[in-house]
Design a protein around this motif. Structure first.
Motif, PDB file in Angstrom:
ATOM      1  N   ILE A 199       0.852  -1.175   0.000  1.00 59.18           N
ATOM      2  CA  ILE A 199       0.000   0.000   0.000  1.00 59.18           C
ATOM      3  C   ILE A 199       0.893   1.231   0.000  1.00 59.18           C
ATOM      4  O   ILE A 199       1.733   1.407   0.871  1.00 59.18           O
ATOM      5  N   GLN A 200       0.698   2.079  -0.991  1.00 62.22           N
ATOM      6  CA  GLN A 200       1.517   3.270  -1.135  1.00 62.22           C
ATOM      7  C   GLN A 200       0.997   4.386  -0.237  1.00 62.22           C
ATOM      8  O   GLN A 200      -0.198   4.496   0.000  1.00 62.22           O
ATOM      9  N   THR A 218      -0.204   3.929  -7.069  1.00 68.76           N
ATOM     10  CA  THR A 218      -0.645   2.670  -6.479  1.00 68.76           C
ATOM     11  C   THR A 218       0.140   1.515  -7.094  1.00 68.76           C
ATOM     12  O   THR A 218       0.817   1.679  -8.122  1.00 68.76           O
ATOM     13  N   THR A 224      -4.840  -4.713  -2.844  1.00 69.43           N
ATOM     14  CA  THR A 224      -4.497  -3.381  -3.338  1.00 69.43           C
ATOM     15  C   THR A 224      -4.921  -3.166  -4.784  1.00 69.43           C
ATOM     16  O   THR A 224      -4.236  -2.514  -5.530  1.00 69.43           O
TER      17      THR A 224
END
Length: 131
Positions: A20-21, A27, A115
């Motif tokens: 997860i950025q 992303t 994600t």
């Protein structure tokens, strides 16, 4: 049965989910799309390795195993093309392989993505690019 002991580590939720950025950064899906667009030959090479595996009578195989073989055997990598295969992209490549070759659905074990924005990696356009 052996049970591995739990260590009392204070790990935040962000550290448990490294894919997860942070807010504002690209992303994982966006980074994969950029990488796949820049290196379309990787999917073709993974297709060739998977076809060889299936044709030889192999059962299930992990995409990470194919990644490792690609790292060792690819002439593009050994000739110095400046890039690295990111293990975070393996799940996306497995989905692309299954989208292009539905007969390989049993070769790879797919799990839900934490994600991603749904099932976009099972849909390709006319140029085998992610829609």
């Amino acid at each position: 049965m052996y049970r591995q002991p739990e260590l009392p580590l204070d790990i935040t939720e962000r550290e448990r989910q490294p894919d997860i950025q942070p807010q504002g950064g690209p992303t994982l899906d966006e980074r994969f799309d950029d990488f796949h667009t820049s290196h379309p030959w990787i999917l073709e090479a993974l297709e060739e390795l998977t076809a060889q595996w299936v044709d030889a009578g192999g059962g299930r195989i992990g995409v990470k195993a194919l990644f490792e073989q690609l790292r060792w055997s690819s002439p593009r990598i050994s000739s110095g093309e400046p890039f690295r295969l990111n293990n975070n992209f393996t799940s996306r490549y497995a989905r692309l392989l299954c989208a292009r070759h539905p007969e390989w659905a049993g070769v790879f074990q797919l799990r839900s993505l934490r994600t991603s924005d749904g099932g976009r990696y099972l849909t390709l356009d006319d140029h085998d690019q992610v829609k």
